[in-house]
Scaffold this active site. Sequence first.
Site, PDB file in Angstrom:
ATOM      1  N   ARG A 250      10.741  -8.527 -21.587  1.00 33.95           N
ATOM      2  CA  ARG A 250      10.339  -8.163 -20.124  1.00 33.95           C
ATOM      3  C   ARG A 250       9.652  -7.380 -20.083  1.00 33.95           C
ATOM      4  O   ARG A 250       8.330  -7.288 -19.768  1.00 33.95           O
ATOM      5  CB  ARG A 250      12.025  -8.145 -19.739  1.00 33.95           C
ATOM      6  N   ASP A 251       9.435  -6.600 -21.385  1.00 36.84           N
ATOM      7  CA  ASP A 251       8.457  -5.124 -20.964  1.00 36.84           C
ATOM      8  C   ASP A 251       7.249  -5.453 -21.394  1.00 36.84           C
ATOM      9  O   ASP A 251       6.342  -4.678 -21.468  1.00 36.84           O
ATOM     10  CB  ASP A 251       9.137  -3.512 -21.746  1.00 36.84           C
TER      11      ASP A 251
ATOM     12  N   HIS B 140      16.594   3.596 -24.385  1.00 35.45           N
ATOM     13  CA  HIS B 140      14.824   3.202 -24.322  1.00 35.45           C
ATOM     14  C   HIS B 140      13.656   3.896 -24.243  1.00 35.45           C
ATOM     15  O   HIS B 140      13.014   4.388 -23.070  1.00 35.45           O
ATOM     16  CB  HIS B 140      15.257   1.855 -22.714  1.00 35.45           C
TER      17      HIS B 140
ATOM     18  N   HIS C 213       9.997   4.833 -25.269  1.00 35.96           N
ATOM     19  CA  HIS C 213       8.515   4.324 -25.434  1.00 35.96           C
ATOM     20  C   HIS C 213       7.992   4.882 -26.659  1.00 35.96           C
ATOM     21  O   HIS C 213       8.153   6.500 -26.837  1.00 35.96           O
ATOM     22  CB  HIS C 213       7.963   4.892 -24.404  1.00 35.96           C
TER      23      HIS C 213
ATOM     24  N   CYS D  32       4.671  -0.137 -18.634  1.00 34.11           N
ATOM     25  CA  CYS D  32       5.211   0.109 -16.877  1.00 34.11           C
ATOM     26  C   CYS D  32       3.806  -0.236 -16.866  1.00 34.11           C
ATOM     27  O   CYS D  32       2.950   0.705 -16.498  1.00 34.11           O
ATOM     28  CB  CYS D  32       6.193   1.133 -16.530  1.00 34.11           C
TER      29      CYS D  32
HETATM   30  N1  COA Z   1      12.095 -11.523  -6.474  1.00 34.78           N
HETATM   31  C1  COA Z   1      11.726 -12.409  -5.160  1.00 34.78           C
HETATM   32  N2  COA Z   1      10.803 -11.528  -4.598  1.00 34.78           N
HETATM   33  C2  COA Z   1      11.157 -10.524  -3.448  1.00 34.78           C
HETATM   34  C3  COA Z   1      11.911  -9.732  -4.677  1.00 34.78           C
HETATM   35  C4  COA Z   1      13.075 -10.151  -5.599  1.00 34.78           C
HETATM   36  N3  COA Z   1      14.012  -9.466  -6.057  1.00 34.78           N
HETATM   37  N4  COA Z   1      12.734  -8.700  -4.081  1.00 34.78           N
HETATM   38  C5  COA Z   1      11.398  -9.174  -2.805  1.00 34.78           C
HETATM   39  N5  COA Z   1      11.210 -10.098  -2.527  1.00 34.78           N
HETATM   40  C6  COA Z   1       9.868 -10.595  -2.308  1.00 34.78           C
HETATM   41  C7  COA Z   1      10.546 -10.532  -0.140  1.00 34.78           C
HETATM   42  O1  COA Z   1      10.893 -12.026  -0.614  1.00 34.78           O
HETATM   43  C8  COA Z   1       8.832 -10.625   0.396  1.00 34.78           C
HETATM   44  O2  COA Z   1       9.159 -11.854   0.102  1.00 34.78           O
HETATM   45  P1  COA Z   1       7.554 -11.638   1.894  1.00 34.78           P
HETATM   46  O3  COA Z   1       6.298 -10.690   1.947  1.00 34.78           O
HETATM   47  O4  COA Z   1       6.998 -13.423   0.879  1.00 34.78           O
HETATM   48  O5  COA Z   1       8.500 -12.727   2.700  1.00 34.78           O
HETATM   49  C9  COA Z   1       8.645  -9.368  -0.521  1.00 34.78           C
HETATM   50  O6  COA Z   1       8.764  -9.556  -1.540  1.00 34.78           O
HETATM   51  C10 COA Z   1       8.499  -7.698   0.162  1.00 34.78           C
HETATM   52  O7  COA Z   1       9.722  -7.874   0.529  1.00 34.78           O
HETATM   53  P2  COA Z   1      10.358  -5.986   0.621  1.00 34.78           P
HETATM   54  O8  COA Z   1      11.634  -6.414   0.290  1.00 34.78           O
HETATM   55  O9  COA Z   1       9.640  -5.428   1.595  1.00 34.78           O
HETATM   56  O10 COA Z   1       9.577  -5.764  -0.895  1.00 34.78           O
HETATM   57  P3  COA Z   1       8.595  -4.590  -1.403  1.00 34.78           P
HETATM   58  O11 COA Z   1       7.014  -5.150  -0.925  1.00 34.78           O
HETATM   59  O12 COA Z   1       8.813  -3.079  -1.156  1.00 34.78           O
HETATM   60  O13 COA Z   1       8.536  -4.500  -3.155  1.00 34.78           O
HETATM   61  C11 COA Z   1      10.049  -4.719  -4.533  1.00 34.78           C
HETATM   62  C12 COA Z   1      10.208  -3.541  -3.736  1.00 34.78           C
HETATM   63  C13 COA Z   1      11.233  -3.899  -5.842  1.00 34.78           C
HETATM   64  C14 COA Z   1      10.130  -6.047  -4.052  1.00 34.78           C
HETATM   65  C15 COA Z   1       8.208  -4.492  -5.857  1.00 34.78           C
HETATM   66  O14 COA Z   1       8.004  -3.660  -5.597  1.00 34.78           O
HETATM   67  C16 COA Z   1       9.066  -4.716  -7.105  1.00 34.78           C
HETATM   68  O15 COA Z   1       9.167  -6.397  -7.646  1.00 34.78           O
HETATM   69  N6  COA Z   1       8.910  -4.065  -8.334  1.00 34.78           N
HETATM   70  C17 COA Z   1       9.394  -4.730  -9.127  1.00 34.78           C
HETATM   71  C18 COA Z   1       8.299  -3.597 -10.287  1.00 34.78           C
HETATM   72  C19 COA Z   1       8.658  -3.376 -11.937  1.00 34.78           C
HETATM   73  O16 COA Z   1       8.712  -4.558 -12.304  1.00 34.78           O
HETATM   74  N7  COA Z   1       8.084  -2.789 -12.491  1.00 34.78           N
HETATM   75  C20 COA Z   1       8.340  -2.920 -14.265  1.00 34.78           C
HETATM   76  C21 COA Z   1       9.633  -2.529 -14.475  1.00 34.78           C
HETATM   77  S1  COA Z   1      10.126  -0.816 -14.914  1.00 34.78           S
HETATM   78 ZN    ZN Z   2      10.508   0.023 -20.899  1.00 36.04          ZN
END
Ligand code: COA
Ligand code: ZN
Length: 312
Positions: free
Chosen positions: A15-16, A207, A209, A240
């Site tokens: 994942r990371d 955790h 880095h 990240c």
């Molecule tokens: N899995 C899949 N799709 C997701 C989701 C999830 N957990 N959460 C939201 N979405 C989709 C929504 O369905 C929507 O899709 P659509 O436009 O096709 O309808 C779209 O994403 C936007 O949804 P919204 O709730 O407005 O999300 P956002 O744009 O504010 O983004 C996150 C928020 C959390 C979904 C996004 O920032 C994210 O996935 N971040 C993860 C970052 C990460 O993994 N960082 C590394 C780990 S440290």
């Molecule tokens: Zn990390």
Amino acid sequence: MARPTKVEICEVGPRDGLQAEKYFVPTADKIRLINKLIDAGVPRIEFSSFVSPRAVPQLVDVVEVLEGLDRTKGTVLSALVPNAKGAIRACQAGVDEIIVFMSASESHNLKNVNRTVDESLAGFEEVAKIAGDAGIPVHGAIATALGCPFEGDMPVKKLEYVARHYKEFGFTGVGFGDTTGMATPPVVQRAVRHIQDTVPDLPIHLHFHNTRGIGLVNVLTGLDEGITHYDASFGGMGGCPFAPKATGNICTEDLVHMLDEMGIETGIDLSRMIDVAHDVQDVMGRELPGQVMKAGPRLQLHSMDDVATAAG
Ligand code: COA
Ligand code: ZN
């Protein structure tokens, strides 16, 4: 406090490690690598995340990956989840554990998940219900817990605020994510002691880095504080995509090598772990930061014929 004699390592490389790479690792390679980790005796693996595929396209194949994994050996297969939508997907796929994540800092939380701290927490209350109905345990991670690249030192009160909510939601523990490697031994000690005092009976996972070369030193501090859960990544990959200058996690083989030498049990076979790291390196096609995978365990001796004799 006496150092523990046994610790649990959670492998977060799939994942990371893979989330931060430009190269999309084919699903079959992910499955092979994770199954090798299972064979090496890794007890817990963060195998992928249920986040927006637009945010992290490298992990879009999370469901297919899970379907290919060996679930006969009791390895806990955990996935990272940012919100209720992710929890619903994770429960449907049948993960063993959900790990929710948010940052203790408002600025990094906005960058990483587009939410304020309180918005993330409100979502986690929903996650707790969804996972509870499915009988799946939830662990709560806190990114930038030991320093934020935008805000600097993390006040322990902010960690306490999040940890109190995690405990209230019934989460199994709290993870301090040192997202950009800003922790040092005093920072670790202060944070661990504060949460142990103010939010007792909530196990702490660490955790780290290795961004500034003190990852394993921080583990030693954690051991001195009695902490028994550490995340690490094969070959020292990691980072990240939504934090500046984020580099690799502490390296799993290097950590196992150190703990073996200290007589601290992990259940992980070091030579198999080194083999996984070489496989990951071949897949990525570049040198990884891990050190024991290059030098070998310290008592792996060499023939004198391997090097030239210095002649004056
Ligand atoms: N899995 C899949 N799709 C997701 C989701 C999830 N957990 N959460 C939201 N979405 C989709 C929504 O369905 C929507 O899709 P659509 O436009 O096709 O309808 C779209 O994403 C936007 O949804 P919204 O709730 O407005 O999300 P956002 O744009 O504010 O983004 C996150 C928020 C959390 C979904 C996004 O920032 C994210 O996935 N971040 C993860 C970052 C990460 O993994 N960082 C590394 C780990 S440290
Ligand atoms: Zn990390």
